[in-house]
Scaffold this motif. Structure first.
Motif, short mmCIF file in Angstrom:
data_model
loop_
_atom_site.label_atom_id
_atom_site.label_comp_id
_atom_site.label_asym_id
_atom_site.label_seq_id
_atom_site.Cartn_x
_atom_site.Cartn_y
_atom_site.Cartn_z
N THR A 163 11.38 -9.22 35.94
CA THR A 163 12.80 -9.11 36.24
C THR A 163 13.58 -9.69 35.07
OG1 THR A 163 12.64 -11.19 37.49
CG2 THR A 163 12.54 -9.14 38.74
N VAL A 164 14.81 -9.21 34.89
CA VAL A 164 15.63 -9.61 33.75
C VAL A 164 16.99 -10.05 34.24
CG1 VAL A 164 16.72 -8.86 31.60
CG2 VAL A 164 14.45 -7.99 32.22
N SER A 165 17.40 -11.24 33.81
CA SER A 165 18.75 -11.73 34.06
C SER A 165 19.42 -11.87 32.71
CB SER A 165 18.71 -13.08 34.79
OG SER A 165 20.01 -13.62 34.91
N ASP A 166 20.34 -10.97 32.40
CA ASP A 166 20.92 -10.87 31.06
C ASP A 166 22.35 -11.36 31.06
OD1 ASP A 166 20.63 -10.34 28.43
OD2 ASP A 166 20.73 -8.16 28.60
N SER A 167 22.71 -12.08 29.99
CA SER A 167 24.09 -12.52 29.81
C SER A 167 24.49 -12.26 28.37
CB SER A 167 24.24 -14.01 30.13
OG SER A 167 23.63 -14.80 29.13
N ALA A 168 25.71 -12.62 28.02
CA ALA A 168 26.19 -12.39 26.66
C ALA A 168 25.45 -13.25 25.65
CB ALA A 168 27.70 -12.66 26.59
N HIS A 169 24.88 -14.37 26.11
CA HIS A 169 24.30 -15.33 25.17
C HIS A 169 22.79 -15.48 25.30
CE1 HIS A 169 28.36 -16.48 24.14
NE2 HIS A 169 28.62 -16.69 25.41
N PHE A 170 22.21 -15.13 26.46
CA PHE A 170 20.80 -15.44 26.67
C PHE A 170 20.22 -14.51 27.73
CE2 PHE A 170 17.17 -18.17 27.91
CZ PHE A 170 16.70 -18.50 26.65
N THR A 171 18.96 -14.16 27.56
CA THR A 171 18.23 -13.35 28.53
C THR A 171 17.14 -14.20 29.17
OG1 THR A 171 18.62 -11.29 27.33
CG2 THR A 171 16.74 -11.34 28.81
N HIS A 172 17.06 -14.17 30.50
CA HIS A 172 16.00 -14.85 31.23
C HIS A 172 14.99 -13.82 31.73
CE1 HIS A 172 19.03 -18.07 31.42
NE2 HIS A 172 18.02 -18.89 31.63
N TRP A 173 13.71 -14.11 31.50
CA TRP A 173 12.62 -13.32 32.07
C TRP A 173 12.18 -13.97 33.37
CZ3 TRP A 173 12.48 -9.17 29.19
CH2 TRP A 173 12.55 -9.23 27.78
N GLY A 174 11.72 -13.15 34.33
CA GLY A 174 11.24 -13.71 35.58
C GLY A 174 10.15 -12.88 36.20
N VAL A 175 9.39 -13.52 37.10
CA VAL A 175 8.44 -12.84 37.98
C VAL A 175 9.07 -12.83 39.36
CG1 VAL A 175 6.17 -12.93 39.05
CG2 VAL A 175 6.41 -13.49 36.63
N ASP A 176 9.46 -11.65 39.83
CA ASP A 176 10.16 -11.53 41.11
C ASP A 176 11.38 -12.46 41.18
OD1 ASP A 176 8.32 -9.63 42.01
OD2 ASP A 176 6.99 -11.16 42.81
N GLY A 177 12.07 -12.59 40.05
CA GLY A 177 13.28 -13.40 40.00
C GLY A 177 13.07 -14.86 39.70
N ALA A 178 11.82 -15.33 39.66
CA ALA A 178 11.53 -16.72 39.33
C ALA A 178 11.42 -16.86 37.81
CB ALA A 178 10.24 -17.18 40.00
N ASP A 179 12.34 -17.60 37.19
CA ASP A 179 12.38 -17.69 35.73
C ASP A 179 11.08 -18.24 35.16
OD1 ASP A 179 14.95 -16.76 35.78
OD2 ASP A 179 15.90 -18.69 35.33
N LEU A 180 10.61 -17.59 34.10
CA LEU A 180 9.44 -18.05 33.37
C LEU A 180 9.75 -18.33 31.90
CD1 LEU A 180 8.16 -15.58 31.38
CD2 LEU A 180 7.84 -14.55 33.63
N GLY A 181 10.89 -17.83 31.42
CA GLY A 181 11.24 -18.01 30.02
C GLY A 181 12.47 -17.20 29.67
N GLY A 182 12.71 -17.10 28.38
CA GLY A 182 13.90 -16.40 27.93
C GLY A 182 13.69 -15.71 26.60
N MET A 183 14.79 -15.22 26.05
CA MET A 183 14.74 -14.49 24.78
C MET A 183 15.98 -14.81 23.97
SD MET A 183 14.45 -10.37 24.09
CE MET A 183 15.81 -9.95 25.18
N LYS A 184 15.78 -15.04 22.68
CA LYS A 184 16.87 -15.21 21.73
C LYS A 184 16.70 -14.23 20.59
CE LYS A 184 18.40 -20.02 22.17
NZ LYS A 184 18.52 -21.31 21.45
N GLN A 185 17.80 -13.63 20.17
CA GLN A 185 17.75 -12.75 19.01
C GLN A 185 17.73 -13.57 17.74
OE1 GLN A 185 20.86 -9.81 18.84
NE2 GLN A 185 19.99 -8.80 17.03
N GLN A 186 16.84 -13.21 16.83
CA GLN A 186 16.78 -13.89 15.54
C GLN A 186 17.92 -13.41 14.65
OE1 GLN A 186 12.67 -12.71 14.60
NE2 GLN A 186 12.19 -14.87 14.46
N GLY A 187 18.61 -14.37 14.04
CA GLY A 187 19.60 -14.02 13.03
C GLY A 187 18.92 -13.68 11.72
N ASP A 188 19.71 -13.23 10.76
CA ASP A 188 19.15 -12.79 9.48
C ASP A 188 18.38 -13.90 8.78
OD1 ASP A 188 20.24 -10.30 9.88
OD2 ASP A 188 22.03 -10.68 8.67
N GLU A 189 18.91 -15.13 8.84
CA GLU A 189 18.26 -16.24 8.14
C GLU A 189 16.90 -16.57 8.76
OE1 GLU A 189 19.05 -20.94 7.04
OE2 GLU A 189 20.72 -19.68 7.73
#
Length: 250
Positions: A163-189
């Motif tokens: 499952t995915v909970s997405d916002s303007a700043h951060f994405t949360h990954w989940g198993v059936d809605g239970a958060d397990l981690g997240g995602m950040k976009q890498q900048g150029d640097e």
């Protein structure tokens, strides 16, 4: 993490491939209070389990190729390693090794997502994975750093059904809605110096104090301790051999 034990699709284990297993054992023992047990069988290749009390929480292994860089690898649980490897291929990822059996412990394979972030799949038999999550000195969060978040949003739900909970700043990954981690976009640097990767975060009781201890023990800062409004204290570091990891205080 909202998960408290290994479940299909969730993180179940972390292991460090390093150029100096003995030095890594000493560093993380000072940081997290781990004690280490090395498998004496020659065919185990020096694989070493880190424990808190009697609970297995992580592992160390030597580098298997001269060109390999020290790195932490996050493993995700699956009920069928072969089927999950096929799902990785179908979603555009790459199978790097396996699936292979590990004694009577389980079956695993090493894979990469389409952007190159490496992770493992673990089909448990005798060994289910980490005995504890979220306590100080144990895995408490996982984070994907990637230059292609849209590709990741297509890949990981296809492979794991996350499952995915997405916002303007951060994405949360989940198993059936239970958060397990997240995602950040890498900048150029960051992208220029660091490929896409999964970053494990270990829970600590005091992020600032633990970060200071890591630096005094030969670690290097990547991002200094900072408080996320309404969330945890976090910091990211390199250990003395160069492997990246995070710490956080919920």
């Amino acid at each position: 993490m909202k998960l408290t034990e290994p479940v299909p699709g969730g993180p179940c284990w972390v292991e460090l491939s390093t150029s100096d297993v003995g030095a890594a054992q000493a560093f993380y023992a000072a940081l997290f209070g781990w004690r280490s047990e090395t498998d004496p069988r020659p065919e185990a290749g020096g694989y070493t389990t880190a424990r808190l009390g009697e609970d297995a929480v992580a592992a160390f292994s030597p580098l298997y190729r001269p060109e390999q860089e020290p790195a932490w690898t996050v493993s995700f649980a699956t009920e069928d390693a072969n089927a999950s490897a096929d799902a990785v291929r179908s979603a555009g990822g790459t199978v790097l090794m396996g699936p292979v059996d590990v004694f009577d412990q389980g079956r695993f394979t090493v894979v990469a997502d389409p952007a190159g972030a490496v992770f493992s799949l673990w089909q448990a038999r005798a060994f289910p994975g980490a005995g504890r999550f979220n306590d100080p000195g144990t895995l408490g969060w996982t984070e994907l750093r990637t230059p292609d978040p849209q590709g990741a949003l297509a890949f990981y739900p296809a492979v794991f059904g996350w499952t995915v909970s997405d916002s303007a700043h951060f994405t949360h990954w989940g198993v059936d809605g239970a958060d397990l981690g997240g995602m950040k976009q890498q900048g150029d640097e960051e992208r220029a110096r660091t490929p896409a990767h999964w970053l494990p975060y270990f829970t600590v009781s005091d992020t600032e104090r633990t970060a200071a201890g890591a630096l005094s023990a030969g670690g290097q800062p990547l991002a200094p301790p900072a408080h996320i409004p309404g969330g945890p204290w976090v910091a990211t570091l390199r250990d003395p051999q160069g492997a990246r990891f995070g710490i956080h205080t919920p």
